[in-house]
Design an enzyme around this catalytic site. Structure first.
Site, PDB file in Angstrom:
ATOM      1  CB  SER A 193      27.018   4.026  37.983  1.00  0.00           C
ATOM      2  OG  SER A 193      26.136   3.519  36.999  1.00  0.00           O
ATOM      3  CE1 TYR A 208      26.212  -0.515  40.467  1.00  0.00           C
ATOM      4  CE2 TYR A 208      24.796   0.636  38.913  1.00  0.00           C
ATOM      5  CZ  TYR A 208      26.053   0.235  39.307  1.00  0.00           C
ATOM      6  OH  TYR A 208      27.146   0.588  38.559  1.00  0.00           O
TER       7      TYR A 208
END
Length: 320
Positions: A193, A208
């Site tokens: 990501s 995250y």
């Protein structure tokens, strides 16, 4: 003319000569970087993925990027092992792929990565026994429902983030890798990501982002460990893609659809250990790196605070 030019350079003070050399090297380095970016982004052909093996395994294939990867791999003629938690959705995706690419063989494995992972990995190992899994797409993952401070992350969400994003990817790789080592070929793609790599920090999504930073380092280490064994390991680093997890419904030039992202991603499999396949994302990456970190941090914090406020409003309405 060339002698005259060099004579003029030699006549300059030493510090001027050094600046000219440094400037020339910088220009050449920048020019090479641009030319290389153009080549790998638009001209370099994708690899023949069937050379890695006739089967591909995809985790999280029932929606989003994983589903689009499954269709793209089937388009390339690879048989599929689809690993997801919802049997009805797995069947729906499997039926859709076979309706479009009839010759493709598909195995579905029901695994809830937030549940008994040991049992889930056992199911995967049984399903892939005897199959030449050439491509592994570790796509399964979760994020926050919406932005929140670390002290607001409840115990269940914290457990799921670590178990699904970190432990799940690690153990699926551990299950598939021995067969690749034995055959001396394979390609592993771990979906990272931009929250962990592109921007200097991702406030209000700390856990995250940290799990995705793990994926990046895990991928890089495996890339070095297994490159000589014929196994190409890669972490793909998308920025925003129009998915349910990102809470983005419409695609745009800077935010591709999942199909648009997967089409671009397929051409990068087997190359660099870290990449950003969708080329407008790479331009954004370059732009972010030109800005001072404190400015990006301040912008990102304000953006995430706004997301948090909207999420809290939705939660309060549900409770009414």
């Amino acid at each position: 003319m060339e002698l005259c030019f060099f004579d003029q350079v030699k006549a300059q003070p030493l510090w001027v000569q050094i600046l000219l050399v440094v400037g020339t090297i910088s220009i050449l380095k920048f020019s090479f970087a641009v030319l290389n970016w153009v080549y790998v982004t638009f001209l370099r052909p994708g690899k023949n993925l069937k050379k890695y093996g006739s089967w591909a395994l995809v985790t999280g294939p029932t929606d989003g990027i994983g589903k689009s990867f499954a269709f793209q791999l089937a388009r390339k003629g690879l048989n599929l092992v689809l690993v997801g938690r919802n049997p009805d959705k797995l069947k729906e995706v499997s039926d859709g792929i076979q309706a479009k690419f009839g010759k493709v063989q598909i195995k579905s494995v029901v695994v809830d990565f937030s549940g008994d992972l040991t049992e889930g990995i056992r199911k995967i190992e049984e399903a892939i026994e005897g199959l030449d899994i050439g491509v592994l797409i570790n796509n399964v993952g979760i994020s926050y429902p919406y932005a929140r401070f670390f002290h607001e992350v409840d115990e269940q969400l914290l457990k799921n983030l670590i178990q699904i994003n970190v432990e799940g990817t690690t153990k699926v790789t551990q299950a598939v890798l021995p067969g690749m080592v034995k055959r001396k070929k394979g390609a592993i793609v771990n979906i990272g990501s931009g929250a962990a790599i592109v921007i200097p920090s991702d406030p209000l999504y700390a856990v995250y982002a940290a799990t995705k930073a793990y994926i990046d380092q895990f991928s890089r280490c495996l890339y070095v460990e297994y490159k000589k064994s014929g196994i190409d390991v890669q972490c793909q680093v998308p920025l925003y893609v129009a998915t349910k997890m990102a809470s983005i419904k419409r695609s745009s030039f800077l935010v591709p659809s999942t199909d648009g992202y997967a089409r671009a991603a397929m051409r990068w499999i087997g190359y660099e250990p870290r990449c950003t396949p969708y080329w407008p994302h790479s331009l954004l990456w370059a732009l972010v790196h030109m800005l001072p970190e404190y400015a990006v941090d301040a912008w990102r914090l304000q953006f995430c605070l706004a997301v948090r406020k909207k999420g809290q409003l939705k939660d309060s309405r549900k409770k009414e």
